[in-house]
Every structure is written in C-alpha cells, then in structure tokens.
Scaffold this motif. Structure first.
Motif, PDB file in Angstrom:
ATOM      1  N   UNK A  67       0.821  -1.208   0.000  1.00  0.00           N
ATOM      2  CA  UNK A  67       0.000   0.000   0.000  1.00  0.00           C
ATOM      3  C   UNK A  67       0.857   1.261   0.000  1.00  0.00           C
ATOM      4  N   UNK A  68       1.994   1.220   0.668  1.00  0.00           N
ATOM      5  CA  UNK A  68       2.876   2.389   0.690  1.00  0.00           C
ATOM      6  C   UNK A  68       3.500   2.671  -0.656  1.00  0.00           C
ATOM      7  N   UNK A  69       3.923   1.615  -1.349  1.00  0.00           N
ATOM      8  CA  UNK A  69       4.479   1.801  -2.687  1.00  0.00           C
ATOM      9  C   UNK A  69       3.413   2.332  -3.639  1.00  0.00           C
ATOM     10  N   UNK A  70       2.228   1.789  -3.518  1.00  0.00           N
ATOM     11  CA  UNK A  70       1.132   2.250  -4.375  1.00  0.00           C
ATOM     12  C   UNK A  70       0.765   3.713  -4.066  1.00  0.00           C
ATOM     13  N   UNK A  71       0.854   4.100  -2.802  1.00  0.00           N
ATOM     14  CA  UNK A  71       0.513   5.482  -2.461  1.00  0.00           C
ATOM     15  C   UNK A  71       1.550   6.483  -2.963  1.00  0.00           C
ATOM     16  N   UNK A  72       2.742   6.009  -3.287  1.00  0.00           N
ATOM     17  CA  UNK A  72       3.770   6.897  -3.838  1.00  0.00           C
ATOM     18  C   UNK A  72       3.624   7.099  -5.349  1.00  0.00           C
ATOM     19  N   UNK A  73       2.746   6.357  -5.981  1.00  0.00           N
ATOM     20  CA  UNK A  73       2.577   6.466  -7.431  1.00  0.00           C
ATOM     21  C   UNK A  73       2.188   7.856  -7.921  1.00  0.00           C
ATOM     22  N   UNK A  74       1.368   8.633  -7.200  1.00  0.00           N
ATOM     23  CA  UNK A  74       1.049   9.977  -7.715  1.00  0.00           C
ATOM     24  C   UNK A  74       2.264  10.893  -7.851  1.00  0.00           C
ATOM     25  N   UNK A  75       3.373  10.554  -7.192  1.00  0.00           N
ATOM     26  CA  UNK A  75       4.569  11.378  -7.347  1.00  0.00           C
ATOM     27  C   UNK A  75       5.206  11.191  -8.720  1.00  0.00           C
ATOM     28  N   UNK A  76       4.960  10.040  -9.335  1.00  0.00           N
ATOM     29  CA  UNK A  76       5.423   9.783 -10.707  1.00  0.00           C
ATOM     30  C   UNK A  76       4.203   9.915 -11.611  1.00  0.00           C
ATOM     31  N   UNK A  77       3.982  11.087 -12.133  1.00  0.00           N
ATOM     32  CA  UNK A  77       2.725  11.383 -12.813  1.00  0.00           C
ATOM     33  C   UNK A  77       2.827  11.443 -14.328  1.00  0.00           C
ATOM     34  N   UNK A  78       4.010  11.330 -14.872  1.00  0.00           N
ATOM     35  CA  UNK A  78       4.158  11.375 -16.331  1.00  0.00           C
ATOM     36  C   UNK A  78       3.656  10.066 -16.944  1.00  0.00           C
ATOM     37  N   UNK A  79       3.023  10.123 -18.112  1.00  0.00           N
ATOM     38  CA  UNK A  79       2.542   8.884 -18.745  1.00  0.00           C
ATOM     39  C   UNK A  79       3.659   7.885 -19.061  1.00  0.00           C
ATOM     40  N   UNK A  80       4.846   8.387 -19.362  1.00  0.00           N
ATOM     41  CA  UNK A  80       5.948   7.477 -19.680  1.00  0.00           C
ATOM     42  C   UNK A  80       6.464   6.738 -18.441  1.00  0.00           C
ATOM     43  N   UNK A  81       6.078   7.172 -17.257  1.00  0.00           N
ATOM     44  CA  UNK A  81       6.524   6.528 -16.015  1.00  0.00           C
ATOM     45  C   UNK A  81       5.574   5.441 -15.541  1.00  0.00           C
ATOM     46  N   UNK A  82       4.455   5.248 -16.230  1.00  0.00           N
ATOM     47  CA  UNK A  82       3.457   4.275 -15.795  1.00  0.00           C
ATOM     48  C   UNK A  82       4.031   2.855 -15.779  1.00  0.00           C
ATOM     49  N   UNK A  83       4.687   2.464 -16.839  1.00  0.00           N
ATOM     50  CA  UNK A  83       5.241   1.114 -16.912  1.00  0.00           C
ATOM     51  C   UNK A  83       6.321   0.892 -15.862  1.00  0.00           C
ATOM     52  N   UNK A  84       7.118   1.908 -15.617  1.00  0.00           N
ATOM     53  CA  UNK A  84       8.161   1.801 -14.591  1.00  0.00           C
ATOM     54  C   UNK A  84       7.544   1.566 -13.221  1.00  0.00           C
ATOM     55  N   UNK A  85       6.478   2.276 -12.902  1.00  0.00           N
ATOM     56  CA  UNK A  85       5.806   2.114 -11.611  1.00  0.00           C
ATOM     57  C   UNK A  85       5.305   0.691 -11.430  1.00  0.00           C
ATOM     58  N   UNK A  86       4.644   0.170 -12.433  1.00  0.00           N
ATOM     59  CA  UNK A  86       4.058  -1.159 -12.345  1.00  0.00           C
ATOM     60  C   UNK A  86       5.153  -2.226 -12.244  1.00  0.00           C
ATOM     61  N   UNK A  87       6.206  -2.098 -13.032  1.00  0.00           N
ATOM     62  CA  UNK A  87       7.296  -3.078 -13.011  1.00  0.00           C
ATOM     63  C   UNK A  87       7.989  -3.080 -11.653  1.00  0.00           C
ATOM     64  N   UNK A  88       8.247  -1.914 -11.088  1.00  0.00           N
ATOM     65  CA  UNK A  88       8.894  -1.845  -9.776  1.00  0.00           C
ATOM     66  C   UNK A  88       8.018  -2.476  -8.709  1.00  0.00           C
ATOM     67  N   UNK A  89       6.737  -2.178  -8.721  1.00  0.00           N
ATOM     68  CA  UNK A  89       5.815  -2.761  -7.738  1.00  0.00           C
ATOM     69  C   UNK A  89       5.773  -4.279  -7.855  1.00  0.00           C
ATOM     70  N   UNK A  90       5.624  -4.790  -9.056  1.00  0.00           N
ATOM     71  CA  UNK A  90       5.533  -6.240  -9.250  1.00  0.00           C
ATOM     72  C   UNK A  90       6.843  -6.957  -8.938  1.00  0.00           C
TER      73      UNK A  90
END
Length: 107
Positions: A67-90
């Motif tokens: 939940x903490x990692x997911x709550x930090x996602x709004x700090x990475x708001x660029x569309x090109x950062x979406x895949x990076x967020x998901x890969x790091x979480x998984x």
C-alpha cells in the motif's frame, strides 16, 4: 531504555520498542490532518527492521509496503513513467512474498 512487556506476550524489549515506534508512526499517519505521500516511509522503515522477527511483522510489512508503494505512485505522474511504476511494484513484491513464505510457514 527498557520497556516491560508481559511474559505471555512473547515480545522482547528491544523489538517491543521498535514495534512501539512503528505503531506510533502509523497512528500519527492515520490521525494526521495533513500528511504527504512520503510520510508512509516513516512506518515502513521500522517494520522493515522487524520483518525477520516473526510472521506477524512480516505480514504487516508486506501489507504496508504494497500500500505504501502504491501510495507513492502519484509522485510519478508522467505517462511514460506508468510502466516503470508497475514493473517496480511487481518485481519488489513478487520477490518479497515467496521469501516471506519460505521464512515463515504460516505467512
């Protein structure tokens, strides 16, 4: 500094103090009027030190880190950062869950 816990609780004083710090941080985060996304790290770091102590701490840490990692996602708001967020979480949590399962059979 020593904190006394009942013998039946099974909590050592050194781990009990660290657990108390984590619970106090969690309470201040939940009851805080204005908290930032990064404030959840104040909770996750003490639990990270307790993760190898027992299965309950490992379960709490796993839940808080997801939940903490997911709550930090709004700090990475660029569309090109979406895949990076998901890969790091998984990657992080797909490694953490089997490791915790191997350490604690009742995780």
């Amino acid at each position: 500094m020593s904190i006394s816990f009942p013998k039946s609780s099974g909590i050592n004083a050194e781990y009990g103090f660290l657990r108390s710090v984590a619970h106090a941080a969690f309470t201040s985060y939940l009851l805080g009027y204005h908290v930032h996304e990064k404030a959840v790290l104040v909770i996750i770091i003490p639990y990270g030190l307790l993760v190898f102590r027992d299965a309950r701490s490992a379960g709490n840490y796993f839940f808080l880190s997801v939940t903490g990692t997911y709550s930090l996602f709004p700090l990475l708001f660029q569309p090109r950062e979406f895949l990076i967020k998901i890969v790091i979480l998984l990657m992080c949590h797909s490694f953490m869950y089997p490791t915790s399962k191997r350490l604690f059979s009742r995780f």
